[in-house]
Write an enzyme that holds these catalytic residues in place. Structure first.
Site, PDB file in Angstrom:
ATOM      1  N   HIS A 106       0.876  -1.418   0.304  1.00 56.99           N
ATOM      2  CA  HIS A 106      -0.116   0.234  -0.010  1.00 56.99           C
ATOM      3  C   HIS A 106       0.753   1.475  -0.122  1.00 56.99           C
ATOM      4  CE1 HIS A 106      -4.009  -1.640   0.536  1.00 56.99           C
ATOM      5  NE2 HIS A 106      -3.504  -2.709   0.414  1.00 56.99           N
ATOM      6  N   HIS A 267      -1.998 -12.360  -2.395  1.00 59.38           N
ATOM      7  CA  HIS A 267      -2.952 -13.015  -1.351  1.00 59.38           C
ATOM      8  C   HIS A 267      -3.027 -14.837  -1.371  1.00 59.38           C
ATOM      9  CE1 HIS A 267      -6.519  -9.971  -2.490  1.00 59.38           C
ATOM     10  NE2 HIS A 267      -5.474  -9.625  -1.787  1.00 59.38           N
TER      11      HIS A 267
END
EC number: 1.11.1.21
Length: 725
Positions: A106, A267
């Protein structure tokens, strides 16, 4: 006269009567200029990140400080931190691997290629708005977990580097082999003001994917890094998310294979958190109370942490080994059929139909769950092109590992500029095309060689305007955001830059300079282009009666066509370059605003921008040779005529077209037309801040100052990409 025992005196003895009441005002409060004039030119954007905000001082050198770092010890401390679960923020499965990967992702994921802004290069995640974005919930805890490590190593490691290195170490600790790591990100000490995050006034306001392709903004919703994990506008539709995914990742120059690798790789580890409804979650860090000490999103649900944590509101664990690298993401993606369900927080997600409970609970080893996926995870299966890549990775885990390693490295290093800026023992040897690679230097011109080259350039029959214009065209592509562009590499001679309309000067001047380069063999074309500007500025200053030696440091090299990604470099083509009175597309943002944008990309201050515009006008450096803003009858002389004549009240200005882009200046008494100008030219007389600067150079004692200030600002631009200096 009033005395202290005078009952009519309302103020107590020794106290100022104006301070008798509760204060209602303070410095910076009250109605601001931008409240009155919301379209006011943002000259203040050129005042960011000055030494006034930097506690380390102007003599601090991060590259030198980094050399003192015990890099191995730092990585060992980060590895230890990963499994040192803290009571105030317990680690999932006893490991912060997923949290630190998300923090790094991020931090880097805000970068966009269109304008080079955003990204991880300056550690902006610790400042607003990023520290309080809805997509960054709980990353305040990740950064706080890192504080003891940062405190131990001090200025030997920047926050910006530490965030990214923590993500890399987390991957390594999970058993993944990364592509490498380059340090070199220097911290700043206040939020970036120049990044356009969007116009929305509400968090998570939706943007249509088609609009993303037309602007620099990277995310589909205000406050997200990429896309809504529940699908566009929380639609719950995996297939419709494909366009949004391609648009947002495409703004980072990621192709389909990189997109699939990044989503699946990110993920493979960790989880999302949605133990209960998000209404339990309190204010973000910037709105949290003082006693929260910079932490936000306090949750009233249960303990507010660990098994009770609420972050995105989604409650998804993708793989059977969430702290160990595997190929389970793809195995689960294709092995099961998926049914839409909702998390405890009510967020849309998918659960594997008829699957056994094989997913470990993060805090109770006795509990298991069914595999779960985000809406956007299933896009990798149901979009036809993504599905082909996903199946290949399913059947070839090594190909997946290689693709993710390279894509992760690109993600976390894309805004760092050329490889020469990288620091540390883990910098990969391989050159990558997106790093804008350059060959090794083959020329080392001596002072005598440089003098001979200057003589050859001066005698080549090129005008001051041509000499200055070609050097500016070469150097002014630099972008301070991602450190791309600049004069090094002489890419002005290569596609696509040689074909840009703004660089029409190149086809006229470069053949002459190339002939000088071939005849000499003593310097690169890149150096000779910059040296041509040196000759032009020195001639122009001498013509103004000021003798100067414009600094010049050789060492530039010439890029090869195969080292130049044409599509990538075409993003550096300016929408406008007010320094050359150029604008490519009409309408939208004002021309003077685009000048500020260009100056900010060149890391210029307001005085530097001012003196460069005024100087370039009298040197005749307009891209098309027009007379707009050339307020002088002695073109090629580095005079202060631009400022003197702009501020002369004997001239009255009127718009010359319906769009008020061009203006005519006429004699106030006779009405005779004297000058033509653009919005960029007139803003230095219109805007109060810029007029104050222009007045300095228009004064009777402004000529010599203008020359010396111009030379300093000019040299700065020529050397913006000289990271070796």
């Amino acid at each position: 006269m009033s005395t202290s025992n005078d009952p009519s005196n309302n103020a107590s003895a020794g106290k100022c009567p104006f301070h008798a009441e509760t204060p209602k005002q303070s410095a910076g409060s009250g109605t601001a200029n931008r409240d009155w004039w919301p379209n006011q030119l943002r000259v203040d954007l050129l005042n960011q990140h000055s030494n006034r905000s930097n506690p380390l001082g102007e003599n601090f050198n991060y590259r030198e400080e980094f050399k003192k770092l015990d890099y191995s010890a730092l990585k060992a401390d980060l590895r230890a931190l990963l499994t040192d679960s803290q009571e105030w923020w317990p680690a999932d499965w006893g490991s912060y691997i997923g949290l630190f990967i998300r923090m790094a992702w991020h931090g880097a994921g805000t970068y966009r290629t269109v304008d080079g802004r955003g990204g991880a290069g300056r550690g902006q995640q610790r400042f607003a708005p990023l520290n309080s974005w809805p997509d960054n919930v709980s990353l305040d805890k990740a950064r706080r977990l890192l504080w003891p490590v940062k405190q131990k190593y001090g200025q030997k490691i920047s926050w910006a580097d530490l965030y990214m290195l923590a993500g890399n170490v987390a991957l390594e600790n999970a058993g993944f082999r990364t592509f490498g790591f380059g340090a070199g990100r220097e911290d700043v000490w206040e939020p970036d003001l120049d990044v356009d995050w969007g116009d929305e006034k509400e968090w998570l306001a939706h943007r249509h994917p088609e609009s993303l392709a037309k602007q620099a903004i990277g995310a589909t919703e205000m406050g997200l890094i990429y896309v809504n994990p529940e699908g566009p506008n929380a639609s719950g539709e995996p297939l419709s998310a494909a366009a949004a995914i391609r648009a947002t990742f495409g703004n980072m120059a990621m192709d389909d294979e990189e997109i699939v690798a990044l989503i699946a790789g990110g993920h493979t580890l960790g989880k999302t958190h949605g133990a209960a409804e998000t209404s339990h979650v309190g204010a973000e860090p910037e709105a949290a109370p003082l006693e929260a000490q910079g932490l936000g999103w306090h949750s009233s649900y249960g303990s507010g942490a660990g098994a009770d944590a609420i972050t995105s509101g989604l409650e998804v664990v993708w793989t059977q080994t969430p702290t160990q690298w595997s190929n389970y993401f793809f195995e689960n993606l294709f092995k099961y059929e998926w049914v839409q369900t909702r998390s405890p927080a009510g967020a849309i997600q998918f659960e594997a139909k008829d699957a056994p409970e094989i997913i470990p609970d993060p805090f109770n080893p006795e509990k298991k769950r069914k595999p779960t996926m985000l809406v956007t995870d299933l896009t990798l299966r149901f979009d036809p092109e993504f599905e082909k890549i996903s199946r290949r990775f399913l059947n070839d885990p090594q190909a997946f590992n290689e693709a993710f390693a390279r894509a992760w490295f690109k993600l976390t290093h894309r805004d760092m500029g050329p490889k020469s800026r990288y620091l540390g023992p883990e910098v990969p040897k391989e050159d990558l095309i997106w790093q804008d690679p350059l060959p090794a230097a083959t020329h080392q011109p001596s002072a005598e060689d440089i003098a001979s080259l200057k003589t050859a350039i001066a005698g080549a029959g090129l005008s001051v305007s041509e000499l200055v214009s070609v050097a500016w065209a070469s150097a002014s592509t630099f972008r301070g955001g991602d450190k791309r562009g600049g004069a090094n590499g002489a890419r002005l001679a290569l596609a696509p830059q040689k074909d840009w309309p703004v660089n029409a000067i190149a086809s006229r001047v470069l053949p002459t300079l190339q002939a000088i380069q071939r005849a000499s063999g003593k310097a690169s074309l890149a150096d000779i282009i910059v040296l041509a500007g040196v000759v032009g500025v020195e001639q122009a200053a001498a013509a103004a009666g000021v003798s100067v030696n414009v600094p010049f440091t050789p060492g530039r090299v010439d890029a090869l066509p195969e080292q130049t990604d044409v599509e990538s470099f075409d993003l550096l083509q300016p929408l406008a370059d007010g320094f050359r009175n150029y604008r490519r597309i009409e309408g939208g943002v004002s021309t003077e605003t685009l000048l500020i944008d260009k100056a900010q990309q060149l890391t210029l201050t307001a005085p530097e921008m001012t003196v460069l515009v005024g100087g370039l006008r009298v040197l005749g450096a307009n891209y098309d040779g027009s007379k707009h803003g050339v307020f002088t009858d002695r073109v090629g002389v580095l005079s202060n005529d631009f400022f003197v004549n702009l501020l002369d009240m004997a001239t009255v200005w009127k718009a010359a077209d319906d769009n008020a882009e061009l203006f005519t200046g006429s004699d106030r008494k006779t009405g005779e037309a004297k000058y033509s100008a653009t919005r960029v030219d007139l803003v230095f007389g219109s805007n109060s801040v810029l007029r104050a600067l222009a007045e300095v150079y228009a004064c009777a004692d402004g000529q010599q100052k203008l020359v010396h200030d111009f030379v300093a600002a000019w040299t700065k631009v020529m050397n913006l990409d000289r990271f070796d200096l």
